[in-house]
Motif scaffolding. Structure first.
Motif, PDB file in Angstrom:
ATOM      1  N   ALA A  46     -18.611 -31.587  25.153  1.00 43.92           N
ATOM      2  CA  ALA A  46     -17.919 -31.764  26.437  1.00 43.92           C
ATOM      3  C   ALA A  46     -16.491 -31.263  26.268  1.00 43.92           C
ATOM      4  CB  ALA A  46     -17.926 -33.228  26.865  1.00 43.92           C
ATOM      5  N   ASP A  47     -15.818 -31.010  27.382  1.00 46.84           N
ATOM      6  CA  ASP A  47     -14.420 -30.604  27.347  1.00 46.84           C
ATOM      7  C   ASP A  47     -13.570 -31.873  27.410  1.00 46.84           C
ATOM      8  OD1 ASP A  47     -11.959 -29.449  27.532  1.00 46.84           O
ATOM      9  OD2 ASP A  47     -12.281 -28.509  29.489  1.00 46.84           O
ATOM     10  N   PHE A  48     -13.355 -32.491  26.268  1.00 49.98           N
ATOM     11  CA  PHE A  48     -12.689 -33.783  26.236  1.00 49.98           C
ATOM     12  C   PHE A  48     -11.216 -33.714  26.618  1.00 49.98           C
ATOM     13  CE2 PHE A  48     -16.175 -34.541  23.084  1.00 49.98           C
ATOM     14  CZ  PHE A  48     -16.843 -35.517  23.809  1.00 49.98           C
ATOM     15  N   ASN A  49     -10.515 -32.649  26.210  1.00 49.62           N
ATOM     16  CA  ASN A  49      -9.072 -32.579  26.459  1.00 49.62           C
ATOM     17  C   ASN A  49      -8.704 -31.668  27.623  1.00 49.62           C
ATOM     18  OD1 ASN A  49      -9.786 -30.236  25.177  1.00 49.62           O
ATOM     19  ND2 ASN A  49      -8.150 -30.308  23.641  1.00 49.62           N
ATOM     20  N   ALA A  50      -9.697 -31.285  28.431  1.00 42.55           N
ATOM     21  CA  ALA A  50      -9.478 -30.548  29.683  1.00 42.55           C
ATOM     22  C   ALA A  50      -8.707 -29.249  29.488  1.00 42.55           C
ATOM     23  CB  ALA A  50      -8.773 -31.449  30.699  1.00 42.55           C
ATOM     24  N   ASP A  51      -9.029 -28.507  28.424  1.00 35.95           N
ATOM     25  CA  ASP A  51      -8.371 -27.215  28.212  1.00 35.95           C
ATOM     26  C   ASP A  51      -9.297 -26.044  28.510  1.00 35.95           C
ATOM     27  OD1 ASP A  51     -10.131 -27.329  26.105  1.00 35.95           O
ATOM     28  OD2 ASP A  51      -8.639 -26.943  24.539  1.00 35.95           O
ATOM     29  N   GLY A  52     -10.472 -26.329  29.071  1.00 37.22           N
ATOM     30  CA  GLY A  52     -11.414 -25.284  29.416  1.00 37.22           C
ATOM     31  C   GLY A  52     -12.329 -24.860  28.287  1.00 37.22           C
ATOM     32  N   LEU A  53     -12.214 -25.481  27.122  1.00 39.61           N
ATOM     33  CA  LEU A  53     -13.061 -25.162  25.978  1.00 39.61           C
ATOM     34  C   LEU A  53     -13.997 -26.332  25.685  1.00 39.61           C
ATOM     35  CD1 LEU A  53     -10.384 -23.593  23.586  1.00 39.61           C
ATOM     36  CD2 LEU A  53     -11.932 -22.399  25.164  1.00 39.61           C
ATOM     37  N   THR A  54     -15.146 -26.018  25.114  1.00 45.63           N
ATOM     38  CA  THR A  54     -16.145 -27.055  24.856  1.00 45.63           C
ATOM     39  C   THR A  54     -15.929 -27.673  23.477  1.00 45.63           C
ATOM     40  OG1 THR A  54     -17.769 -25.914  26.233  1.00 45.63           O
ATOM     41  CG2 THR A  54     -18.606 -27.558  24.703  1.00 45.63           C
ATOM     42  N   ASP A  55     -15.634 -28.952  23.466  1.00 52.55           N
ATOM     43  CA  ASP A  55     -15.395 -29.697  22.234  1.00 52.55           C
ATOM     44  C   ASP A  55     -16.690 -30.355  21.761  1.00 52.55           C
ATOM     45  OD1 ASP A  55     -12.597 -29.107  22.589  1.00 52.55           O
ATOM     46  OD2 ASP A  55     -12.580 -30.688  24.116  1.00 52.55           O
ATOM     47  N   THR A  56     -16.654 -30.937  20.577  1.00 49.85           N
ATOM     48  CA  THR A  56     -17.870 -31.478  19.968  1.00 49.85           C
ATOM     49  C   THR A  56     -17.623 -32.868  19.417  1.00 49.85           C
ATOM     50  OG1 THR A  56     -18.548 -29.246  19.327  1.00 49.85           O
ATOM     51  CG2 THR A  56     -19.686 -31.065  18.261  1.00 49.85           C
ATOM     52  N   LEU A  57     -18.627 -33.722  19.563  1.00 53.40           N
ATOM     53  CA  LEU A  57     -18.627 -35.063  18.997  1.00 53.40           C
ATOM     54  C   LEU A  57     -19.831 -35.162  18.071  1.00 53.40           C
ATOM     55  CD1 LEU A  57     -17.051 -37.792  19.351  1.00 53.40           C
ATOM     56  CD2 LEU A  57     -18.797 -38.422  21.030  1.00 53.40           C
ATOM     57  N   LEU A  58     -19.601 -35.595  16.840  1.00 45.75           N
ATOM     58  CA  LEU A  58     -20.663 -35.651  15.842  1.00 45.75           C
ATOM     59  C   LEU A  58     -20.799 -37.060  15.281  1.00 45.75           C
ATOM     60  CD1 LEU A  58     -19.762 -32.501  13.685  1.00 45.75           C
ATOM     61  CD2 LEU A  58     -21.534 -32.629  15.441  1.00 45.75           C
ATOM     62  N   VAL A  59     -22.040 -37.440  14.981  1.00 46.89           N
ATOM     63  CA  VAL A  59     -22.319 -38.604  14.142  1.00 46.89           C
ATOM     64  C   VAL A  59     -22.954 -38.074  12.869  1.00 46.89           C
ATOM     65  CG1 VAL A  59     -23.623 -40.736  13.860  1.00 46.89           C
ATOM     66  CG2 VAL A  59     -22.648 -40.161  16.094  1.00 46.89           C
ATOM     67  N   ALA A  60     -22.332 -38.362  11.731  1.00 43.05           N
ATOM     68  CA  ALA A  60     -22.851 -37.912  10.448  1.00 43.05           C
ATOM     69  C   ALA A  60     -23.030 -39.113   9.530  1.00 43.05           C
ATOM     70  CB  ALA A  60     -21.910 -36.902   9.806  1.00 43.05           C
ATOM     71  N   GLN A  61     -24.064 -39.057   8.707  1.00 47.55           N
ATOM     72  CA  GLN A  61     -24.337 -40.144   7.767  1.00 47.55           C
ATOM     73  C   GLN A  61     -24.467 -39.591   6.351  1.00 47.55           C
ATOM     74  OE1 GLN A  61     -27.970 -42.445   8.343  1.00 47.55           O
ATOM     75  NE2 GLN A  61     -26.967 -44.275   7.560  1.00 47.55           N
ATOM     76  N   ASN A  79     -31.634 -47.963   4.999  1.00 47.15           N
ATOM     77  CA  ASN A  79     -30.593 -47.028   4.601  1.00 47.15           C
ATOM     78  C   ASN A  79     -29.228 -47.678   4.799  1.00 47.15           C
ATOM     79  OD1 ASN A  79     -28.869 -44.864   4.176  1.00 47.15           O
ATOM     80  ND2 ASN A  79     -30.069 -43.424   5.390  1.00 47.15           N
ATOM     81  N   GLY A  80     -28.521 -47.888   3.704  1.00 46.98           N
ATOM     82  CA  GLY A  80     -27.207 -48.520   3.779  1.00 46.98           C
ATOM     83  C   GLY A  80     -26.055 -47.550   3.695  1.00 46.98           C
ATOM     84  N   ASN A  81     -26.332 -46.270   3.907  1.00 49.32           N
ATOM     85  CA  ASN A  81     -25.259 -45.280   3.834  1.00 49.32           C
ATOM     86  C   ASN A  81     -24.325 -45.379   5.037  1.00 49.32           C
ATOM     87  OD1 ASN A  81     -25.291 -43.480   1.476  1.00 49.32           O
ATOM     88  ND2 ASN A  81     -27.423 -43.101   2.083  1.00 49.32           N
ATOM     89  N   PRO A  82     -23.038 -45.107   4.821  1.00 50.14           N
ATOM     90  CA  PRO A  82     -22.066 -45.167   5.926  1.00 50.14           C
ATOM     91  C   PRO A  82     -22.210 -43.972   6.856  1.00 50.14           C
ATOM     92  CG  PRO A  82     -21.000 -44.373   3.949  1.00 50.14           C
ATOM     93  CD  PRO A  82     -22.400 -44.768   3.537  1.00 50.14           C
ATOM     94  N   ARG A  83     -21.667 -44.149   8.051  1.00 49.56           N
ATOM     95  CA  ARG A  83     -21.609 -43.062   9.035  1.00 49.56           C
ATOM     96  C   ARG A  83     -20.160 -42.761   9.385  1.00 49.56           C
ATOM     97  NH1 ARG A  83     -26.235 -45.927  11.190  1.00 49.56           N
ATOM     98  NH2 ARG A  83     -28.052 -44.557  11.487  1.00 49.56           N
ATOM     99  N   LEU A  84     -19.944 -41.554   9.847  1.00 48.04           N
ATOM    100  CA  LEU A  84     -18.670 -41.153  10.417  1.00 48.04           C
ATOM    101  C   LEU A  84     -18.887 -40.674  11.841  1.00 48.04           C
ATOM    102  CD1 LEU A  84     -16.868 -39.100   7.610  1.00 48.04           C
ATOM    103  CD2 LEU A  84     -16.133 -41.300   8.552  1.00 48.04           C
ATOM    104  N   LEU A  85     -17.991 -41.070  12.731  1.00 48.27           N
ATOM    105  CA  LEU A  85     -17.928 -40.504  14.070  1.00 48.27           C
ATOM    106  C   LEU A  85     -16.792 -39.494  14.045  1.00 48.27           C
ATOM    107  CD1 LEU A  85     -18.914 -40.574  17.032  1.00 48.27           C
ATOM    108  CD2 LEU A  85     -17.191 -42.336  17.445  1.00 48.27           C
ATOM    109  N   VAL A  86     -17.083 -38.248  14.430  1.00 50.34           N
ATOM    110  CA  VAL A  86     -16.130 -37.156  14.265  1.00 50.34           C
ATOM    111  C   VAL A  86     -15.957 -36.412  15.583  1.00 50.34           C
ATOM    112  CG1 VAL A  86     -15.630 -35.016  13.015  1.00 50.34           C
ATOM    113  CG2 VAL A  86     -16.815 -36.896  11.847  1.00 50.34           C
ATOM    114  N   GLY A  87     -14.718 -36.162  15.952  1.00 51.95           N
ATOM    115  CA  GLY A  87     -14.414 -35.352  17.126  1.00 51.95           C
ATOM    116  C   GLY A  87     -13.764 -34.045  16.702  1.00 51.95           C
ATOM    117  N   ALA A  88     -14.179 -32.941  17.326  1.00 50.90           N
ATOM    118  CA  ALA A  88     -13.636 -31.615  16.997  1.00 50.90           C
ATOM    119  C   ALA A  88     -13.250 -30.896  18.275  1.00 50.90           C
ATOM    120  CB  ALA A  88     -14.663 -30.800  16.222  1.00 50.90           C
ATOM    121  N   PHE A  89     -11.987 -30.478  18.370  1.00 50.16           N
ATOM    122  CA  PHE A  89     -11.513 -29.691  19.497  1.00 50.16           C
ATOM    123  C   PHE A  89     -11.789 -28.207  19.245  1.00 50.16           C
ATOM    124  CE2 PHE A  89      -8.071 -33.011  20.466  1.00 50.16           C
ATOM    125  CZ  PHE A  89      -8.846 -33.579  21.466  1.00 50.16           C
TER     126      PHE A  89
END
Length: 229
Positions: A46-61, A79-89
């Protein structure tokens, strides 16, 4: 406890205590932000910061095998491994910029604990993260926590927080809702088995904490503001 058991316990404790990786500030693609030994489980755009570019949200484990438990260990595979929530502009040069990394998704710590990660979905220019709390044994309570997040005031800010808990024996329930933009908090006490609203108690008050909460500063979302109300 024999030597083998002590060795396995020490290895498991070391794995659980391992620090989370620090992601690079930028990369060629969103997935390239994720280090070796981690796997992307969900990807939203989604375009989270409204700059006209498509950003990405990831869940990684993490895929650390030391935190993956077989049924032979304690009766269940989990599975007891940790996860990260990651945002990328997205950037205009084609690369991506790390917007945030967060340990908000609580990790599973026992065989009787259900996976806390329930869902991640977009809404508007933001996203909604829902975590669940349920144990097959060892706890009488069950519930969920929801974070509503959007890019605002220079960070991915938590603008809304909802926590619902129910006692599985009595069916007494408690719901806490916080609007971080207005600073108002609602607490509702009820009973899920009641046929009427006679026992329902609703209270409104000012939220007693810091209103500017960035998602990267939240660790273990199920533990966030457990002191409320």
């Amino acid at each position: 406890m024999n030597l083998l058991a002590l060795t396995l316990l020490a290895a498991a404790s070391t794995a659980l205590a391992a620090p989370l990786p620090r992601l690079p500030a930028s990369a060629a693609t969103p997935d390239a932000l994720i280090p070796n030994g981690w796997k992307v489980q969900q990807r939203l755009r989604a375009d989270f910061n409204a700059d006209g570019l498509t950003d990405t949200l990831l869940v990684a484990q993490s895929t650390d095998p030391r935190n993956v438990h077989s049924p032979q260990e304690d009766g269940y595979a989990w599975n007891g491994n940790p996860r990260l929530l990651v945002g990328a502009f997205a950037r205009r040069d084609g690369r991506v910029q790390l917007a945030f990394q967060s340990a908000v998704i609580t990790r599973r710590t026992s065989a009787t604990m259900e996976d806390p990660f329930d869902s991640l979905e977009l809404f508007g220019r933001g996203f909604r993260l829902r975590l669940q709390e349920f144990y097959s044994m060892g706890s009488w309570t069950a519930g969920s926590v929801t974070f509503n997040v959007r890019w605002q005031d220079g960070c991915f800010r938590v603008i809304g927080y909802d926590r619902s808990m129910v006692h599985r024996a009595t069916l007494d329930s408690e719901t806490v809702s916080v609007n971080f933009l207005t600073g108002r908090m609602q607490v509702v006490l009820d009973n899920a088995g009641a046929e009427t609203d006679a026992n329902r108690v609703e209270r409104w008050s000012a939220y007693p904490g810091q209103r500017r909460v960035c998602v990267q500063d939240v660790t273990s979302g199920l533990e966030f503001r457990r002191d409320l109300p």
